[in-house]
Design an enzyme around this catalytic site. Structure first.
Site, short mmCIF file in Angstrom:
data_model
loop_
_atom_site.label_atom_id
_atom_site.label_comp_id
_atom_site.label_asym_id
_atom_site.label_seq_id
_atom_site.Cartn_x
_atom_site.Cartn_y
_atom_site.Cartn_z
N GLY A 66 -1.22 -6.87 0.07
CA GLY A 66 -2.49 -7.94 -0.24
C GLY A 66 -2.61 -8.24 -1.84
O GLY A 66 -1.57 -7.99 -2.55
N SER A 77 2.75 -3.76 -3.94
CA SER A 77 3.11 -5.02 -4.21
C SER A 77 2.50 -6.06 -3.54
O SER A 77 1.31 -5.63 -2.67
CB SER A 77 4.76 -5.21 -3.56
OG SER A 77 4.88 -5.29 -2.30
N LYS A 78 2.57 -7.23 -3.51
CA LYS A 78 1.86 -8.40 -3.04
C LYS A 78 1.96 -8.20 -1.52
O LYS A 78 1.00 -8.79 -0.88
CB LYS A 78 2.70 -9.80 -3.29
CG LYS A 78 3.08 -9.79 -4.75
CD LYS A 78 4.71 -9.69 -4.82
CE LYS A 78 4.77 -8.62 -5.84
NZ LYS A 78 5.98 -7.73 -5.80
N ARG A 79 2.84 -7.69 -1.06
CA ARG A 79 2.83 -7.26 0.55
C ARG A 79 1.72 -6.70 1.04
O ARG A 79 1.15 -6.85 1.92
CB ARG A 79 4.06 -6.54 0.91
CG ARG A 79 5.48 -7.06 0.86
CD ARG A 79 6.65 -6.56 1.93
NE ARG A 79 6.37 -5.14 1.34
CZ ARG A 79 5.86 -4.10 1.86
NH1 ARG A 79 4.94 -4.23 3.03
NH2 ARG A 79 6.09 -2.94 1.29
#
Length: 521
Positions: free
Chosen positions: A282, A278-280
């Site tokens: 990067g 996920s966006k977590r």
RNA sequence: GGCGCUAUCGUCUAGGGGUUAGGACGUGAGAUUCUCAAUCUUAAAACACGGGUUCGAUUCCCGUUAGCGCUACCA
């Protein structure tokens, strides 16, 4: 109604697959991989690949995401045969091609109401008057008693009179599908046969209760199934987060008497921490990979390898065309895969080497700084020279965004900055360095000829003989004087590039000027 | 809690009832180079656990464990 279409469904052998994203954000690698596998399967089977936009979530859907999505797909090289963006540009009505449109879910709402009525009339669905509170209570009780938390089917047992009374009284209702006693089975190409007990599914909601008298909104599982059936999708290839939805969809196909397609549920892509990517983790959007300097060929190659392997168990590098030839859905792995940037980088390096340097040059042109004129304004000679520069520095780089810093050895000559660089201090502080640079300055002063590799080599040999300095002690200071840093491409190729570049009228200093300005003749 | 999916080197994977368990990325070492890379050579590195079935299981079956997904009148 589309009944004529339905009757002809599946009569043709043509493979039809679809990619159905919702335009609620940027296309990320997981979805891109799903799109790729759909596309590869369609191309390999000589079938059709369609794009359907699931934009019924009005709050989160945005048209700019839809446009971006299509751009990303095109960048990856995944052209679709039917759907938005395939028609004549500029004309909204001609904007999509294909006999099964519209391909935006928001434009298909009228299709669903008639079908729901049909189900109701045929007694395959029923109205449910349960309030959210009732349902919540049932749910909690089920959890307490360690039972599957499913709908009790209370309203299914309502008599016709009771139903009529409640409708007359204006009670809001949802529409539920009647689930039979048969196990809900489907075939999954990557996992084999999958079966769910009907009790575990219970009667799913098809249409939500209307808020204020208007018609209720059909629910996702209902809508995809209808769309897939009407669009004559033969193989549903999607993420494995849809496995639990599939039995409900199978029940809907059955209720309508439609043939159930084949399924292929792709495993999740995980981050290094084994959590869903996920966006977590990067940048994971296709757009950001493009910005970072990944080539679409490399990304496609990597995504193909993430959950699939060649038959020979050895080949790792593929072009899109080679993938079409080699890709088999049956060989897709069911287990989740961790996204590995190292391997992507390796593939990107490989792709960069396979790509003509003139194309790479075009891609990174703007990042090379103001010394270069705009790409369109540049002369042929400048284009050729930039391509030479790229050819020299590109093979050692993982991503395109590393090229501009490397190009600084040609463009970014700045003696003061070079002296200020901490890692240069020790090199320049050595006595040998001062002697070497003085000798170099001497030669520059007494010889105004263009510096060829041969001339340079003879200089270096002389200097080695005169100063008794050799190896790193000899080369490092020279390199710093010429390029500002003590490492970089081999001189044999670098020097001609600098000298030729200096003649291009771009304000790139030649070797003489560099030495003079650095040593301060 | 319920239901489901998954399990081979650190990572992606090949394989399959008897194999020296193969390849790739990454890592270590060496070669090369003025340097950093790149490149070439080379090394280390895996069948989650417990029961079956079998002459023999890493492979087939069942459990356990772990991870993940779904569990909405979200998509």
């Amino acid at each position: 109604m589309p009944s004529t279409i339905i009757e002809t469904a599946m009569t043709s052998e043509e493979v039809r697959v679809r990619f159905a994203p919702s335009p609620t954000g940027l296309l990320h690698v997981g979805n891109a991989r799903t799109a790729l596998y759909n596309w590869l399967f369609a191309r390999r089977m000589g079938g059709k690949f369609l794009l359907r936009i699931e934009d019924t979530d009005v709050e989160r859907s945005e048209t700019r995401y839809e446009a971006q999505l299509m751009e990303d797909l095109q960048w990856l090289g995944l052209e679709w045969d039917e759907g938005p963006g395939t028609g004549r540009a500029g004309d909204p009505l001609e904007n999509e091609r294909g006999a099964y449109g519209p391909y935006r879910q928001s434009e298909r709402q009228s299709t669903y109401a008639g079908l729901t009525q049909k189900l109701l009339d045929e007694d395959k669905a029923y109205r449910c008057f349960c309030s959210p509170e009732d349902l919540m209570a049932e749910h909690h009780l089920a959890v307490q008693e360690h039972r599957p938390q499913v709908y009790s089917g209370r309203c299914r047992r309502l008599s016709r009179e009771e139903v009529e009374q409640r409708i007359a009284a204006g009670m809001p209702f949802a529409v539920r599908l009647k689930i039979g006693d048969e196990p809900l089975r489907f075939h999954d190409i990557v996992r084999g046969p999958v079966e769910f007990a009907p009790e575990a599914v219970s009667d799913p909601i098809l249409v939500r209760s209307a808020q204020n008298g208007g018609p209720g909104m059909p629910v996702y599982n209902y809508v995809v199934t209808i769309d897939d059936a009407l669009m004559q999708i033969t193989h549903v290839i999607r993420g494995d987060d849809h496995i639990s939805n599939t039995p409900k969809q199978v029940a809907i196909y059955r209720a309508f008497g439609w043939p159930v397609p084949e399924f292929a549920h792709l495993s999740t892509i995980l981050g290094a921490d084994r959590e869903r990517l996920s966006k977590r983790h990067g940048a994971t959007s296709i757009a950001s990979f493009r910005e970072m300097g990944y080539l679409p060929e490399a990304l496609v190659n990597y995504l193909a390898l993430l959950g699939w392997g060649a038959e020979d168990g050895k080949t790792e590098t593929f072009t899109l065309a080679e993938l079409v030839h080699a890709f088999k859905l049956e060989r897709v792995t069911p287990s989740p895969a961790v996204f590995d940037f190292d391997k992507l980088n390796w593939l990107n390096r490989h792709a960069i080497k396979q790509t003509p340097s003139s194309r790479i040059a075009d891609l990174v042109w703007a990042s090379f700084g103001e010394r270069l004129p705009a790409r369109a304004d540049a002369s042929e000679a400048v284009h050729a020279w930039v391509a030479r520069l790229v050819e020299l520095i590109a093979p050692s780089v993982d991503k395109l965004d590393e090229l501009a810093p490397k190009a600084a050895c040609v463009f970014g000559f700045d003696p003061d900055a070079a002296r200020a660089l901490p890692e240069n201090h020790a090199v320049l502080a050595a006595d040998s360095a001062r002697i070497v640079l003085a000798e170099l300055a001497d030669r520059v002063r007494t010889n105004s000829a263009k510096v060829t590799p041969e001339l340079f080599k003879s200089w270096m040999n002389e200097m080695k003989a005169v100063t008794k300095v050799k190896g790193k002690e000899l080369f490092h200071p020279v390199r710093i004087a010429l390029t500002g840093v003590h490492s970089g491409p081999e001189f044999d190729k670098l020097l001609p590039l600098i000298e030729d570049g200096a003649e291009l009228g771009l304000g790139i200093p030649c070797v003489h000027e560099r030495v003079e300005r650095f040593v301060g003749v």
